[in-house]
Design a protein around this motif. Sequence first.
Motif, PDB file in Angstrom:
ATOM      1  N   GLU A 114       0.752  -1.209   0.024  1.00 43.83           N
ATOM      2  CA  GLU A 114      -0.033   0.099   0.068  1.00 43.83           C
ATOM      3  C   GLU A 114       0.851   1.307   0.147  1.00 43.83           C
ATOM      4  N   ALA A 115       2.005   1.453   0.865  1.00 41.07           N
ATOM      5  CA  ALA A 115       2.594   2.442   1.063  1.00 41.07           C
ATOM      6  C   ALA A 115       3.529   2.748  -0.262  1.00 41.07           C
ATOM      7  N   LYS A 116       3.932   1.820  -0.883  1.00 38.73           N
ATOM      8  CA  LYS A 116       4.789   1.848  -2.120  1.00 38.73           C
ATOM      9  C   LYS A 116       3.960   2.097  -3.349  1.00 38.73           C
TER      10      LYS A 116
ATOM     11  N   PHE B 282       6.531   2.716  -6.074  1.00 39.55           N
ATOM     12  CA  PHE B 282       7.003   1.702  -7.221  1.00 39.55           C
ATOM     13  C   PHE B 282       7.313   2.552  -8.501  1.00 39.55           C
ATOM     14  N   GLY B 283       8.411   1.762  -8.902  1.00 42.85           N
ATOM     15  CA  GLY B 283       8.872   2.351 -10.333  1.00 42.85           C
ATOM     16  C   GLY B 283       9.585   3.340 -10.305  1.00 42.85           C
TER      17      GLY B 283
ATOM     18  N   ALA C  90      12.592   9.892   3.076  1.00 44.49           N
ATOM     19  CA  ALA C  90      11.612  11.039   3.745  1.00 44.49           C
ATOM     20  C   ALA C  90      10.752  11.466   2.549  1.00 44.49           C
ATOM     21  N   GLU C  91      11.622  12.051   1.504  1.00 46.91           N
ATOM     22  CA  GLU C  91      11.098  12.814   0.410  1.00 46.91           C
ATOM     23  C   GLU C  91       9.940  11.923  -0.267  1.00 46.91           C
ATOM     24  N   GLN C  92      10.018  10.810  -0.286  1.00 40.14           N
ATOM     25  CA  GLN C  92       9.263  10.006  -1.152  1.00 40.14           C
ATOM     26  C   GLN C  92       8.016   9.196  -0.318  1.00 40.14           C
TER      27      GLN C  92
ATOM     28  N   ILE D 287       5.105   6.523   6.563  1.00 39.40           N
ATOM     29  CA  ILE D 287       5.825   5.522   7.517  1.00 39.40           C
ATOM     30  C   ILE D 287       6.020   6.427   8.731  1.00 39.40           C
ATOM     31  N   ALA D 288       6.302   5.355   9.848  1.00 39.71           N
ATOM     32  CA  ALA D 288       6.383   5.811  11.248  1.00 39.71           C
ATOM     33  C   ALA D 288       7.821   6.591  11.545  1.00 39.71           C
ATOM     34  N   TYR D 289       8.887   5.710  10.943  1.00 40.80           N
ATOM     35  CA  TYR D 289      10.323   5.673  11.382  1.00 40.80           C
ATOM     36  C   TYR D 289      10.988   5.353  10.294  1.00 40.80           C
ATOM     37  N   ILE D 290      12.087   6.219  10.280  1.00 45.00           N
ATOM     38  CA  ILE D 290      13.116   6.084   9.106  1.00 45.00           C
ATOM     39  C   ILE D 290      14.551   5.901  10.025  1.00 45.00           C
ATOM     40  N   LEU D 291      15.157   4.584  10.072  1.00 45.61           N
ATOM     41  CA  LEU D 291      16.373   4.181  10.560  1.00 45.61           C
ATOM     42  C   LEU D 291      17.719   4.799   9.804  1.00 45.61           C
TER      43      LEU D 291
END
Length: 320
Positions: free
Chosen positions: A47-49, A140-141, A152-154, A159-163
């Motif tokens: 879903e997110a992608k 996607f793509g 973060a840009e896309q 999403i909740a968190y970026i490690l």
Amino acid sequence: MKATIGTDLERAAAHLRAGELVAIPTETVYGLAANALDAAASLRIFEAKQRPAFDPLIVHVHSREQALELCEPPPAEALALMDAFWPGPLTLVLRKRARIPDVVTSGLDTVALRQPAHALTAELLARLPFPLAAPSANLFGRTSPTTAQHVAEQLGERIAYILDGGPCSVGVESTILGWEDGRAVLYRPGGTPLEAIERVVGRVDPAQKRVLPAAPGMLAAHYAPRTPLELGDIDALLERGAGRRVAVLAFDRPRPAHACRVLSPSGDLAEAARRLFSSLRELDAAGAELIVAECVPELGLGRAINDRLRRAAAARSARH
Ligand code: TXA
Ligand code: MG
């Protein structure tokens, strides 16, 4: 929701235990991760992608032992490749066990497994009681992310968190290998050079069988910047584009143009791979009408770079 960027492993693990998505660093590109044993969590990745359900995910493990719990006993060649290249940018497609949900593998009877070589993600995987399904953390793509900021840009809103594990050291996705009729075959050139793999298992041919039910043109068009990209002889393409705002993605030598990025002035393919996706993003943001690029030598990491450039160019023709 706006993603937090940070290095808090416990927080990342807590989100993942709760069935949520976390972007994780790997040596190749950033991944968008979820619990690979939880169908509902893995579905959130698609879903997110905005990724079509027919495109299966790679499952990331912290050890060879964990991998072997997820697949049927693999061919001896697969074990030899794990010994030689794990942790590292090599994904092996093996017959799956039932504990991997069908959404993860798009209904295939195989699962793609890899042990990534990034200290932070290795530590995260070791803390979790489950493996992580993770495709590249881009829409996607589109162009794959090699920094936390790219993610973060896309996907920052989804999403909740970026490690944050810093810039990726390899820069192109893993090499994907499988077996057809007992013989090793290549699904995707990537961060582990084919030549190195062939030193372990002998000759590897391109995959013959179509594993994905997708329309063939669809996955050929991939890794696309928004600006159209043409691949060929840069000087000829520049001449043809005279009077237009043309950006250049060159291998080792700059050209006067609206904008220009050189992948590696010394002609080093590893450096070129590391810079590929961020250079594409920068040129995409440069306000050009067209990006022109050239192939690099078709050997080692050059195969992966050329594959990504061809797909980015194919996306252009698919749009027109
Ligand atoms: O380096 C990488 O491989 C990165 C990092 C995050 O690990 N991941 C990545 O994932 O590139 P992704 O989703 O962008 O590409 C995964 C590809 C799929 O598009 C598909 O072609 C192939 O892996 N794949 C996955 N499972 C497969 C299977 N069972 N059989 C054949 N191909 C499979
Ligand atoms: Mg991808």
